[in-house]
Design a protein around this motif. Structure first.
Motif, PDB file in Angstrom:
ATOM      1  N   ALA A  90      -4.998  -0.368  -5.916  1.00 36.20           N
ATOM      2  CA  ALA A  90      -6.305  -0.004  -5.720  1.00 36.20           C
ATOM      3  C   ALA A  90      -6.871  -0.693  -4.750  1.00 36.20           C
ATOM      4  O   ALA A  90      -7.856  -0.270  -3.649  1.00 36.20           O
ATOM      5  CB  ALA A  90      -7.292  -0.471  -6.938  1.00 36.20           C
ATOM      6  N   VAL A  91      -6.545  -2.128  -4.491  1.00 34.35           N
ATOM      7  CA  VAL A  91      -7.163  -2.839  -3.421  1.00 34.35           C
ATOM      8  C   VAL A  91      -6.611  -2.509  -2.054  1.00 34.35           C
ATOM      9  O   VAL A  91      -7.219  -2.593  -0.924  1.00 34.35           O
ATOM     10  CB  VAL A  91      -6.897  -4.420  -3.671  1.00 34.35           C
ATOM     11  CG1 VAL A  91      -7.302  -5.241  -2.453  1.00 34.35           C
ATOM     12  CG2 VAL A  91      -7.634  -4.910  -4.750  1.00 34.35           C
ATOM     13  N   ALA A  92      -5.380  -2.072  -1.989  1.00 40.02           N
ATOM     14  CA  ALA A  92      -4.736  -1.640  -0.726  1.00 40.02           C
ATOM     15  C   ALA A  92      -5.280  -0.449  -0.202  1.00 40.02           C
ATOM     16  O   ALA A  92      -5.796  -0.202   0.966  1.00 40.02           O
ATOM     17  CB  ALA A  92      -3.228  -1.579  -0.974  1.00 40.02           C
ATOM     18  N   LEU A  93      -5.751   0.405  -1.272  1.00 41.31           N
ATOM     19  CA  LEU A  93      -6.499   1.722  -0.861  1.00 41.31           C
ATOM     20  C   LEU A  93      -7.954   1.482  -0.251  1.00 41.31           C
ATOM     21  O   LEU A  93      -8.079   2.004   0.839  1.00 41.31           O
ATOM     22  CB  LEU A  93      -6.521   2.589  -2.223  1.00 41.31           C
ATOM     23  CG  LEU A  93      -7.225   4.101  -1.827  1.00 41.31           C
ATOM     24  CD1 LEU A  93      -6.079   4.892  -0.653  1.00 41.31           C
ATOM     25  CD2 LEU A  93      -7.136   4.913  -3.120  1.00 41.31           C
ATOM     26  N   LEU A  94      -8.436   0.470  -0.862  1.00 39.63           N
ATOM     27  CA  LEU A  94      -9.799   0.274  -0.467  1.00 39.63           C
ATOM     28  C   LEU A  94      -9.889  -0.383   0.938  1.00 39.63           C
ATOM     29  O   LEU A  94     -10.815  -0.251   1.821  1.00 39.63           O
ATOM     30  CB  LEU A  94     -10.297  -0.697  -1.507  1.00 39.63           C
ATOM     31  CG  LEU A  94     -11.000  -0.124  -2.851  1.00 39.63           C
ATOM     32  CD1 LEU A  94     -11.465  -1.232  -3.727  1.00 39.63           C
ATOM     33  CD2 LEU A  94     -12.193   1.068  -2.546  1.00 39.63           C
ATOM     34  N   GLY A  95      -8.847  -1.463   0.951  1.00 40.38           N
ATOM     35  CA  GLY A  95      -8.560  -2.029   2.488  1.00 40.38           C
ATOM     36  C   GLY A  95      -8.365  -1.047   3.378  1.00 40.38           C
ATOM     37  O   GLY A  95      -8.627  -1.015   4.599  1.00 40.38           O
ATOM     38  N   TRP A  96      -7.742  -0.014   3.147  1.00 40.64           N
ATOM     39  CA  TRP A  96      -7.146   0.990   4.256  1.00 40.64           C
ATOM     40  C   TRP A  96      -8.397   2.058   4.473  1.00 40.64           C
ATOM     41  O   TRP A  96      -8.608   2.300   5.579  1.00 40.64           O
ATOM     42  CB  TRP A  96      -6.013   1.869   3.813  1.00 40.64           C
ATOM     43  CG  TRP A  96      -5.634   3.058   4.607  1.00 40.64           C
ATOM     44  CD1 TRP A  96      -5.176   2.996   5.967  1.00 40.64           C
ATOM     45  CD2 TRP A  96      -5.921   4.171   4.273  1.00 40.64           C
ATOM     46  NE1 TRP A  96      -5.044   4.430   6.037  1.00 40.64           N
ATOM     47  CE2 TRP A  96      -5.405   5.000   5.263  1.00 40.64           C
ATOM     48  CE3 TRP A  96      -6.395   5.120   3.100  1.00 40.64           C
ATOM     49  CZ2 TRP A  96      -5.705   6.682   5.378  1.00 40.64           C
ATOM     50  CZ3 TRP A  96      -6.606   6.378   3.040  1.00 40.64           C
ATOM     51  CH2 TRP A  96      -6.176   7.181   4.253  1.00 40.64           C
ATOM     52  N   TRP A  97      -8.940   2.425   3.221  1.00 40.49           N
ATOM     53  CA  TRP A  97     -10.055   3.151   3.414  1.00 40.49           C
ATOM     54  C   TRP A  97     -11.471   2.628   3.750  1.00 40.49           C
ATOM     55  O   TRP A  97     -12.042   3.224   4.882  1.00 40.49           O
ATOM     56  CB  TRP A  97     -10.117   4.157   2.090  1.00 40.49           C
ATOM     57  CG  TRP A  97     -11.286   5.095   2.087  1.00 40.49           C
ATOM     58  CD1 TRP A  97     -11.335   6.229   2.805  1.00 40.49           C
ATOM     59  CD2 TRP A  97     -12.522   4.759   1.463  1.00 40.49           C
ATOM     60  NE1 TRP A  97     -12.486   6.875   2.483  1.00 40.49           N
ATOM     61  CE2 TRP A  97     -13.410   6.003   1.553  1.00 40.49           C
ATOM     62  CE3 TRP A  97     -13.092   3.933   0.499  1.00 40.49           C
ATOM     63  CZ2 TRP A  97     -14.594   6.181   1.162  1.00 40.49           C
ATOM     64  CZ3 TRP A  97     -14.468   4.145  -0.253  1.00 40.49           C
ATOM     65  CH2 TRP A  97     -15.145   5.033   0.226  1.00 40.49           C
ATOM     66  N   ALA A  98     -11.847   1.649   3.429  1.00 38.95           N
ATOM     67  CA  ALA A  98     -13.070   1.232   3.521  1.00 38.95           C
ATOM     68  C   ALA A  98     -13.041   0.231   4.677  1.00 38.95           C
ATOM     69  O   ALA A  98     -14.143   0.154   5.511  1.00 38.95           O
ATOM     70  CB  ALA A  98     -13.466   0.576   2.148  1.00 38.95           C
ATOM     71  N   MET A  99     -12.214  -0.640   4.764  1.00 37.80           N
ATOM     72  CA  MET A  99     -12.179  -1.668   5.688  1.00 37.80           C
ATOM     73  C   MET A  99     -11.265  -1.359   7.037  1.00 37.80           C
ATOM     74  O   MET A  99     -11.560  -1.927   8.248  1.00 37.80           O
ATOM     75  CB  MET A  99     -11.440  -2.760   5.264  1.00 37.80           C
ATOM     76  CG  MET A  99     -12.222  -3.648   3.861  1.00 37.80           C
ATOM     77  SD  MET A  99     -11.190  -4.878   3.385  1.00 37.80           S
ATOM     78  CE  MET A  99     -11.038  -6.188   4.745  1.00 37.80           C
ATOM     79  N   GLY A 100     -10.723  -0.122   7.102  1.00 42.68           N
ATOM     80  CA  GLY A 100      -9.917   0.327   8.293  1.00 42.68           C
ATOM     81  C   GLY A 100      -8.596  -0.300   8.707  1.00 42.68           C
ATOM     82  O   GLY A 100      -8.222  -0.468   9.772  1.00 42.68           O
ATOM     83  N   LEU A 101      -8.032  -1.209   7.636  1.00 39.90           N
ATOM     84  CA  LEU A 101      -6.815  -1.895   7.680  1.00 39.90           C
ATOM     85  C   LEU A 101      -5.751  -1.184   7.986  1.00 39.90           C
ATOM     86  O   LEU A 101      -5.626   0.092   7.623  1.00 39.90           O
ATOM     87  CB  LEU A 101      -6.801  -3.011   6.808  1.00 39.90           C
ATOM     88  CG  LEU A 101      -7.941  -4.083   6.284  1.00 39.90           C
ATOM     89  CD1 LEU A 101      -7.423  -4.884   5.364  1.00 39.90           C
ATOM     90  CD2 LEU A 101      -7.997  -4.927   7.606  1.00 39.90           C
ATOM     91  N   ALA A 102      -4.813  -1.680   8.914  1.00 36.68           N
ATOM     92  CA  ALA A 102      -3.597  -1.041   9.061  1.00 36.68           C
ATOM     93  C   ALA A 102      -2.931  -1.143   7.464  1.00 36.68           C
ATOM     94  O   ALA A 102      -3.071  -1.877   6.892  1.00 36.68           O
ATOM     95  CB  ALA A 102      -2.631  -1.733   9.814  1.00 36.68           C
ATOM     96  N   PRO A 103      -1.966  -0.084   7.334  1.00 36.75           N
ATOM     97  CA  PRO A 103      -1.348  -0.086   5.956  1.00 36.75           C
ATOM     98  C   PRO A 103      -0.657  -1.069   5.633  1.00 36.75           C
ATOM     99  O   PRO A 103      -0.827  -1.584   4.370  1.00 36.75           O
ATOM    100  CB  PRO A 103      -0.459   1.358   6.388  1.00 36.75           C
ATOM    101  CG  PRO A 103      -1.057   2.202   7.305  1.00 36.75           C
ATOM    102  CD  PRO A 103      -1.626   1.171   8.036  1.00 36.75           C
ATOM    103  N   ALA A 104       0.202  -1.842   6.535  1.00 35.22           N
ATOM    104  CA  ALA A 104       0.686  -3.106   6.025  1.00 35.22           C
ATOM    105  C   ALA A 104      -0.150  -4.336   5.827  1.00 35.22           C
ATOM    106  O   ALA A 104      -0.091  -4.967   4.784  1.00 35.22           O
ATOM    107  CB  ALA A 104       1.735  -3.570   7.237  1.00 35.22           C
ATOM    108  N   THR A 105      -1.284  -4.191   6.350  1.00 38.84           N
ATOM    109  CA  THR A 105      -2.212  -5.519   6.341  1.00 38.84           C
ATOM    110  C   THR A 105      -2.921  -4.972   4.996  1.00 38.84           C
ATOM    111  O   THR A 105      -3.261  -6.033   4.279  1.00 38.84           O
ATOM    112  CB  THR A 105      -3.307  -5.464   7.580  1.00 38.84           C
ATOM    113  OG1 THR A 105      -2.530  -5.515   8.468  1.00 38.84           O
ATOM    114  CG2 THR A 105      -4.355  -6.559   7.157  1.00 38.84           C
ATOM    115  N   ALA A 106      -3.326  -3.729   4.703  1.00 39.82           N
ATOM    116  CA  ALA A 106      -4.152  -3.222   3.328  1.00 39.82           C
ATOM    117  C   ALA A 106      -2.954  -3.697   2.142  1.00 39.82           C
ATOM    118  O   ALA A 106      -3.558  -4.145   1.144  1.00 39.82           O
ATOM    119  CB  ALA A 106      -4.432  -1.854   3.536  1.00 39.82           C
TER     120      ALA A 106
END
Length: 334
Positions: free
Chosen positions: A7-23
């Motif tokens: 869930a947090v990885a998905l939010l980091g990628w979708w909401a914060m625009g992080l790269a997949p590895a960073t998310a």
């Protein structure tokens, strides 16, 4: 924990625009419940009083027992996902490394950690409690530094053998305690480890406070703040309730059962803290991640929110549960 990571990885990628590895690293770092900062909602340690008739402290408090078990275990089980983020940042598509990661980081290192911890805990127990040499029977003298020496030795040996050191230390503690469950020596070891934990945690939190004053949150975006708030107030409670299942009506207080209130409190108290800092620092020591400043700011903000929210509500929540149990006791006796 895997649900929180996803869930947090998905939010980091979708909401914060992080790269997949960073998310993925953000999710892996923020998912584990911290075993030190969550002390107020965990089982109390063994006491120095020797009472054969006394059960282990708080062992029948299923909420504290569940949170203690979770905090001890997921500190080790988050590491494979940290490595997954490292592999994703260094080796690209999961098709190139997923099989090797599953075999090495998840299965092999877990087995090594469990075996080294079990053997190490048994050996230390035999030496401390039953050694033929009186000088080695540390339990008789109440020498508490065995706890620190055992932690460092078992962790180091497990890492040398390419296993999960955190998991090995957790397993070794369980095995060591099981050999002499009511011996007062466990109280001595717990006290010294608790002092070390508090000192190191205070030092680390002081450094985090200095970093916050020095502008650590300067790179915090509103999206990152929203992800941190969502994790503490929504993602963790929902994932916890899903993981705990439906449960039973708590009309009787049977050991092993979690009623609606217990499930709610257990799901809510996923304290984030020192472990999250360690995981991010470890991953950054292995390779570079895009958006590092934003990641650090989000992690620091989430820890700050968790400390404030969970710290302010822990005592009230435990009293709420105790009041509910007290109300159930007359009905159970009837």
């Amino acid at each position: 924990m895997p649900l929180c990571i996803a869930a947090v990885a998905l939010l980091g990628w979708w909401a914060m625009g992080l790269a997949p590895a960073t998310a993925l690293l953000l999710g892996a770092a923020l998912a584990p419940t911290d075993p030190v900062l969550a002390a107020d909602v965990q089982v109390a340690g063994p006491t120095l009083e020797h009472d054969e008739t006394d059960e282990l402290v708080d062992e029948h408090d299923e909420v504290r027992f569940a949170l203690t078990s979770e905090a001890g275990l997921n500190d080790a089980f988050a590491f494979p996902f940290v490595y997954a983020a490292i592999y994703l940042a260094t080796q690209g598509s999961p098709t190139q490394w997923a099989a090797g990661w599953l075999l090495s980081e998840v299965l092999l290192k877990t087995v090594i950690g469990v075996l080294v911890g079990a053997v190490g805990g048994w050996a230390l127990g035999q030496i401390a409690f039953r050694s033929r040499l009186q000088s080695l029977r540390l339990a008789e003298r109440g020498q508490p530094l065995l706890a620190l020496a055992a932690t460092l030795a078992i962790y180091g040996l497990t890492e040398v053998l390419h296993g999960w050191g955190f998991l090995a230390v957790f397993v070794s503690a369980l095995v060591l305690r099981a050999q002499e469950r009511h011996h007062h020596y466990h109280g001595h070891m717990h006290e010294v480890i608790e002092y070390f934990e508090l000192l190191l945690t205070l030092l680390l939190l002081m450094l985090v406070g200095v970093a916050l004053a020095d502008g650590l949150l300067a790179h915090l975006s509103w999206q990152g703040a929203a992800v941190g708030l969502a994790l503490v107030l929504l993602v963790r409670p929902v994932c916890g309730l899903i993981a705990l299942g439906r449960g039973r009506r708590h009309d009787t207080h049977n050991a092993g059962e979690l009623g609606p209130r217990e499930r709610l409190v257990t799901a809510f108290f996923g304290v984030r803290g020192v472990g999250s800092i360690y995981y991010v620092a470890y991953a950054f020591g292995q390779t570079d991640f895009a958006g590092a400043e934003q990641l650090w700011a989000t992690v620091a903000f989430t820890i700050l929110v968790s400390v404030l929210v969970h710290g302010a509500t822990a005592t009230a929540a435990m009293r709420w549960l105790e009041g509910a149990r007290h109300d159930l006791e007359p009905a159970s006796r009837e």
